[in-house]
Enzyme design. Structure first.
Site, short mmCIF file in Angstrom:
data_model
loop_
_atom_site.label_atom_id
_atom_site.label_comp_id
_atom_site.label_asym_id
_atom_site.label_seq_id
_atom_site.Cartn_x
_atom_site.Cartn_y
_atom_site.Cartn_z
N TYR A 53 31.99 44.63 47.34
CA TYR A 53 30.58 44.67 47.77
C TYR A 53 29.89 44.29 46.40
O TYR A 53 28.87 43.95 46.64
CB TYR A 53 30.22 45.85 48.32
CG TYR A 53 30.92 46.59 49.42
CD1 TYR A 53 31.71 45.96 50.31
CD2 TYR A 53 30.27 47.63 50.11
CE1 TYR A 53 32.34 46.48 51.42
CE2 TYR A 53 30.91 48.25 51.33
CZ TYR A 53 31.83 47.60 51.87
OH TYR A 53 32.32 48.13 53.12
N HIS A 111 41.03 49.52 50.92
CA HIS A 111 40.22 48.58 51.39
C HIS A 111 40.83 47.63 52.98
O HIS A 111 40.36 48.15 54.00
CB HIS A 111 39.42 47.36 50.91
CG HIS A 111 38.29 47.10 51.31
ND1 HIS A 111 37.17 46.73 50.59
CD2 HIS A 111 37.63 47.00 52.56
CE1 HIS A 111 36.08 46.44 51.33
NE2 HIS A 111 36.23 46.73 52.71
#
Length: 276
Positions: A53, A111
């Protein structure tokens, strides 16, 4: 008039608050830090970020700026698919801690089970971080049922959570079932289907019945399913509206109405996803 949510009454799942702030695509550093600070001072106690991110530093700034003690915040981040080789996990997880300005995270996820992911090598590194006390819990994200089973088999530390896209248009029944079998929490990202829930007649119907927003209905539905939702918002109004979902109690008819939605709508579908 809808009552105001009290942070002290937010339900938890094995110590994890069942409503969190997601920060995906919240890339402006000042806006991201301010949204985290606002969320924490509104009553949120669960913040979710990731290496990919590119905002861990801003998230850390928001936590530091909030009038909330660090130990009261359940903080999660994720190791990106390029960093899942054993030594890269160890190195980049420490870099994440530095960016966040913390000594540990409450939850560290794989992730995606993709690219550099090797179940044995990757998870052994997570075990090391767990044993060192740098992470309180091991998580996986976007794992299919068979990959959850494999992770449970290979990881010495308990698998605490599987974070997947989950909302009324993608209820993930099979994943929820396998996670329940292994006492693994399910965390739902994009719980508002990136806005698609606002156009769903069944959700509108329930929202009008309770005089609340469609967002609150979707978040309350997730909670009824035992799912921890992490909606992303940079707007103070939306942050507060989402938090008020904690006061909404859906009845059996409401849940059945939402469960009867015909069709699915997956919002996040990269080519490297394990289902592709």
């Amino acid at each position: 008039m809808q009552e105001t949510a009290d942070p002290e009454t937010c339900p938890t799942a094995n110590g994890m608050p069942m409503l969190g702030l997601g920060t995906w695509q919240n890339e402006d550093p000042d806006e991201c830090a301010e949204s985290v600070r606002t969320a924490l001072e509104t009553g949120y106690r669960h913040i979710d970020t990731a290496q990919a991110y590119d905002n861990e530093g801003a998230v850390g700034d928001g936590i530091a700026a909030a009038d909330v003690d660090r130990e009261d915040v359940f903080l999660a981040t994720k190791v990106w698919i390029d960093n899942l080789a054993h030594d890269d996990v160890l190195e980049t997880a420490r870099e994440s801690l530095d960016r966040l300005g913390v000594d540990y995270v409450d939850l560290l996820y794989v992730h995606w089970p993709s690219r550099e992911y090797d179940a044995e090598e990757t998870l052994s590194a997570f075990d090391e971080l767990y044993d060192e006390g740098l992470i309180e819990n091991v998580g996986v994200s976007n794992f299919l049922p068979e990959q959850v089973e494999e992770a449970v088999e290979l990881c010495d530390a308990p698998i605490f959570a599987n974070q997947v896209e989950l909302h009324p248009l993608l209820p993930q029944d099979e994943i929820r079932e396998v996670c329940d079998t292994h006492d693994i929490e399910v965390v739902g990202y994009s719980p508002l289907a990136r806005g698609a829930v606002f156009d769903q007649p069944e959700i509108r119907e329930v929202a009008e019945k309770h005089d609340v927003s469609e967002a609150q209905v979707s978040l309350a539905w997730a909670r009824e399913k035992g799912v921890t939702a992490i909606p992303k918002s940079a707007s103070e109004d939306h942050i507060r509206d989402n938090f008020e979902s904690l006061t909404l109690e859906l009845d059996v008819d409401d849940v059945e109405t939402i469960d009867a939605i015909d069709g699915t709508d997956r919002q996040i579908d990269p080519g490297f996803a394990p289902w592709n």
